[in-house]
Write a protein that holds these residues in place. Structure first.
Motif, PDB file in Angstrom:
ATOM      1  N   GLU A 217      -4.897 -31.320  19.983  1.00 39.32           N
ATOM      2  CA  GLU A 217      -3.713 -31.768  19.228  1.00 39.32           C
ATOM      3  C   GLU A 217      -2.696 -32.419  20.172  1.00 39.32           C
ATOM      4  O   GLU A 217      -1.743 -33.039  19.725  1.00 39.32           O
ATOM      5  CB  GLU A 217      -3.060 -30.586  18.494  1.00 39.32           C
ATOM      6  CG  GLU A 217      -3.835 -30.169  17.250  1.00 39.32           C
ATOM      7  CD  GLU A 217      -3.141 -29.083  16.432  1.00 39.32           C
ATOM      8  OE1 GLU A 217      -2.057 -28.617  16.846  1.00 39.32           O
ATOM      9  OE2 GLU A 217      -3.684 -28.699  15.383  1.00 39.32           O
ATOM     10  N   LYS A 218      -2.917 -32.266  21.494  1.00 40.70           N
ATOM     11  CA  LYS A 218      -1.987 -32.884  22.457  1.00 40.70           C
ATOM     12  C   LYS A 218      -2.166 -34.400  22.453  1.00 40.70           C
ATOM     13  O   LYS A 218      -3.204 -34.897  22.020  1.00 40.70           O
ATOM     14  CB  LYS A 218      -2.300 -32.386  23.877  1.00 40.70           C
ATOM     15  CG  LYS A 218      -1.903 -30.970  24.107  1.00 40.70           C
ATOM     16  CD  LYS A 218      -2.188 -30.593  25.546  1.00 40.70           C
ATOM     17  CE  LYS A 218      -1.884 -29.127  25.729  1.00 40.70           C
ATOM     18  NZ  LYS A 218      -1.968 -28.679  27.084  1.00 40.70           N
ATOM     19  N   ASN A 219      -1.186 -35.108  23.014  1.00 38.05           N
ATOM     20  CA  ASN A 219      -1.268 -36.561  23.097  1.00 38.05           C
ATOM     21  C   ASN A 219      -2.517 -36.993  23.869  1.00 38.05           C
ATOM     22  O   ASN A 219      -2.892 -36.367  24.857  1.00 38.05           O
ATOM     23  CB  ASN A 219      -0.008 -37.090  23.788  1.00 38.05           C
ATOM     24  CG  ASN A 219       0.075 -38.594  23.679  1.00 38.05           C
ATOM     25  OD1 ASN A 219      -0.651 -39.316  24.365  1.00 38.05           O
ATOM     26  ND2 ASN A 219       0.923 -39.054  22.798  1.00 38.05           N
ATOM     27  N   SER A 220      -3.103 -38.070  23.414  1.00 38.25           N
ATOM     28  CA  SER A 220      -4.350 -38.592  23.980  1.00 38.25           C
ATOM     29  C   SER A 220      -4.269 -38.879  25.486  1.00 38.25           C
ATOM     30  O   SER A 220      -5.288 -38.910  26.178  1.00 38.25           O
ATOM     31  CB  SER A 220      -4.732 -39.856  23.219  1.00 38.25           C
ATOM     32  OG  SER A 220      -5.858 -40.432  23.750  1.00 38.25           O
ATOM     33  N   LYS A 221      -3.053 -39.086  25.987  1.00 35.95           N
ATOM     34  CA  LYS A 221      -2.908 -39.381  27.434  1.00 35.95           C
ATOM     35  C   LYS A 221      -3.278 -38.155  28.266  1.00 35.95           C
ATOM     36  O   LYS A 221      -3.583 -38.258  29.448  1.00 35.95           O
ATOM     37  CB  LYS A 221      -1.456 -39.763  27.745  1.00 35.95           C
ATOM     38  CG  LYS A 221      -1.089 -41.115  27.161  1.00 35.95           C
ATOM     39  CD  LYS A 221       0.236 -41.607  27.735  1.00 35.95           C
ATOM     40  CE  LYS A 221       0.647 -42.906  27.074  1.00 35.95           C
ATOM     41  NZ  LYS A 221       1.657 -42.730  26.020  1.00 35.95           N
ATOM     42  N   GLU A 284      -2.603 -46.939  11.310  1.00 40.80           N
ATOM     43  CA  GLU A 284      -1.935 -45.627  11.285  1.00 40.80           C
ATOM     44  C   GLU A 284      -1.703 -45.186   9.830  1.00 40.80           C
ATOM     45  O   GLU A 284      -1.841 -44.009   9.493  1.00 40.80           O
ATOM     46  CB  GLU A 284      -0.623 -45.646  12.063  1.00 40.80           C
ATOM     47  CG  GLU A 284      -0.067 -44.254  12.272  1.00 40.80           C
ATOM     48  CD  GLU A 284       0.582 -44.022  13.619  1.00 40.80           C
ATOM     49  OE1 GLU A 284       0.194 -43.093  14.347  1.00 40.80           O
ATOM     50  OE2 GLU A 284       1.501 -44.795  13.957  1.00 40.80           O
ATOM     51  N   ASP A 293      -2.694 -39.284  13.190  1.00 39.49           N
ATOM     52  CA  ASP A 293      -1.930 -40.456  13.611  1.00 39.49           C
ATOM     53  C   ASP A 293      -2.570 -40.983  14.894  1.00 39.49           C
ATOM     54  O   ASP A 293      -3.592 -40.445  15.334  1.00 39.49           O
ATOM     55  CB  ASP A 293      -0.433 -40.128  13.786  1.00 39.49           C
ATOM     56  CG  ASP A 293      -0.221 -39.006  14.783  1.00 39.49           C
ATOM     57  OD1 ASP A 293      -0.885 -39.013  15.827  1.00 39.49           O
ATOM     58  OD2 ASP A 293       0.598 -38.114  14.503  1.00 39.49           O
ATOM     59  N   SER A 295      -1.719 -40.753  17.894  1.00 39.47           N
ATOM     60  CA  SER A 295      -1.448 -40.038  19.148  1.00 39.47           C
ATOM     61  C   SER A 295      -2.692 -39.377  19.764  1.00 39.47           C
ATOM     62  O   SER A 295      -2.752 -39.185  20.963  1.00 39.47           O
ATOM     63  CB  SER A 295      -0.337 -39.009  18.952  1.00 39.47           C
ATOM     64  OG  SER A 295      -0.812 -37.964  18.149  1.00 39.47           O
ATOM     65  N   SER A 296      -3.675 -39.030  18.946  1.00 41.31           N
ATOM     66  CA  SER A 296      -4.842 -38.360  19.543  1.00 41.31           C
ATOM     67  C   SER A 296      -6.012 -39.330  19.788  1.00 41.31           C
ATOM     68  O   SER A 296      -7.100 -38.916  20.173  1.00 41.31           O
ATOM     69  CB  SER A 296      -5.288 -37.193  18.666  1.00 41.31           C
ATOM     70  OG  SER A 296      -5.483 -37.623  17.353  1.00 41.31           O
TER      71      SER A 296
END
Ligand code: B12
Ligand code: SF4
Ligand code: SF4
Length: 314
Positions: A217-221, A284, A293, A295-296
């Motif tokens: 669930e964290k940002n893809s970065k 999106e 969204d 972000s992942s």
């Protein structure tokens, strides 16, 4: 014994399940979670998961309902969402677990059902941010599994709990001790299925900071830790391994709703991970229907497709 409040039976006729506790238990709900953190059993990252402003473990009565009398929790059954990606001439059916998507629609459905159930009385129902699983179990609506997910009859863990503050004063307060599923004593199915070791044999409380869901669930970065194998990944976000392994979910684990397809071009775009302008906005909007969204992306899709093509080569 006081009879079951009529609204509960009314909701059941519409496929929803509910329970009610007195608002006097509000502090206890938060205190129970805070005490786990104070005793260092709950990692800071999980304790602060929803942010430090109005956190779920420090619930407060809403200013516009200072005289709230009860907390009502409604369980809405939800299936797995299955979506199709096209890549290099192949079709991939990928999953989004229950509870990620249609959140606002589910809250509205639950609130509308409550309003209808009490007619001609016009009670108010305000969305409540609090520990939803603990409330579901403490109100007798659900039971905890060793997964630390909660289970209702018939639909197992495939449901979303939604809590409301209300000015309705219930003749019954269902507050009770926490219960675990009766089979958890002897069963290890979820522990064996967990790909990251988050479910442990020596304690009931999982190590949530190890859970794959926390990681993806964290940002893809943010890269996955090197110890997490490609084969661990099984859904576009979250994880379904422990739920699919649990005998209490045997009747729902194949309950799917198919939604949306992503063309070869859209899949390539998501895998490139360079999102800007109108194209990003358009995709999106589409992802929102899956509860996702940008972000992942591309991380989660990349690793999942890598695992899926690996499986096909065998
Ligand atoms: C933080 C959070 C996460 C974190 C931490 C999860 C965790 N286990 O705490 C992460 C990101 C990892 C996560 C993952 C998931 N989550 Co989440 N998450 C939340 C959130 C915001 C708070 C949960 C919380 O209170 N955690 C703190 C811990 C301490 O609470 P707890 O797990 O209830 O702990 C109790 C048990 O351990 C029990 N217990 C301990 N010892 C013993 C012993 C016995 C005998 C008994 C009976 C009980 C017992 O008592 C503890 C409380 O005192 C809620 C939303 C909300 N506002 O409530 C959603 C929520 C709980 N998540 C949800 C879901 C669906 C998931 C996932 C299944 C998503 C997925 N498919 O990938 C996974 C499941 C991971 C797992 N195995 O728990 C749903 C649960 C629905 C349900 N059917 O229960 C919620 C309610 C969101 C929603 N509205 O849909 N989540
Ligand atoms: S959701 Fe996945 S990683 Fe998290 S506890 Fe369950 S099986 Fe383990
Ligand atoms: S898989 Fe077994 S131990 Fe895990 S929650 Fe389900 S019944 Fe309990």
């Amino acid at each position: 014994m006081t009879a079951k409040p009529e609204f509960i039976g009314h909701l059941e006729k519409h496929g929803l399940y509910a329970s009610v506790v007195s608002v006097n238990h509000l502090d206890e709900l938060g205190a129970e979670i805070r005490s786990l953190h104070d005793r260092r059993l709950l990692d800071d990252a999980i304790f602060n998961y929803t942010g430090t402003k109005n956190p779920y473990h420090t619930p407060r009565l809403p200013k516009n309902m200072p005289g709230a009398k009860s907390i009502i929790v409604v369980a809405t059954p939800q299936p797995i969402l299955r979506t199709t990606f096209h890549r290099a001439g192949k079709e991939y059916k990928l999953e989004v677990p229950p509870t990620y998507w249609d959140t606002l629609r589910i809250i509205k459905r639950a609130r509308d059902a409550l309003k209808r159930a009490f007619l001609p009385c016009k009670y108010r129902f305000l969305y409540a941010r609090l520990p939803q699983k603990l409330l579901s179990v403490r109100s007798g609506l659900a039971m905890y599994g060793r997964t630390n997910i909660t289970y209702i009859p018939k639909f197992g863990s495939f449901y979303r709990p939604t809590a409301f503050y209300s000015d309705y004063e219930s003749p019954v307060d269902y507050w009770q001790e926490k219960k675990a599923l009766p089979s958890c004593d002897k069963c290890k199915a979820c522990q064996k299925a967990c790909p990251t070791g988050a479910i442990q044999s020596d304690r009931f409380l999982i190590k949530a900071h190890l859970c794959l869901t926390y990681l993806n669930e964290k940002n893809s970065k943010i890269h996955f830790p090197s110890g997490v194998k490609d084969s661990a990944h099984n859904t576009l976000i979250g994880c379904l391994r422990c739920q699919k392994a649990c005998p209490y979910d045997k009747d729902v684990r194949l309950w799917y709703e198919d939604r949306l397809e992503f063309s070869e071009q859209e899949t390539d775009y998501l895998l490139k991970g360079k999102f800007s302008g109108a194209k990003a906005k358009k995709i999106e909007t589409k992802l929102k229907r899956l509860g996702l969204d940008l972000s992942s992306f591309p991380r989660n899709l990349k690793v999942l497709l890598r695992g899926e093509s690996g499986k096909k080569r065998k």
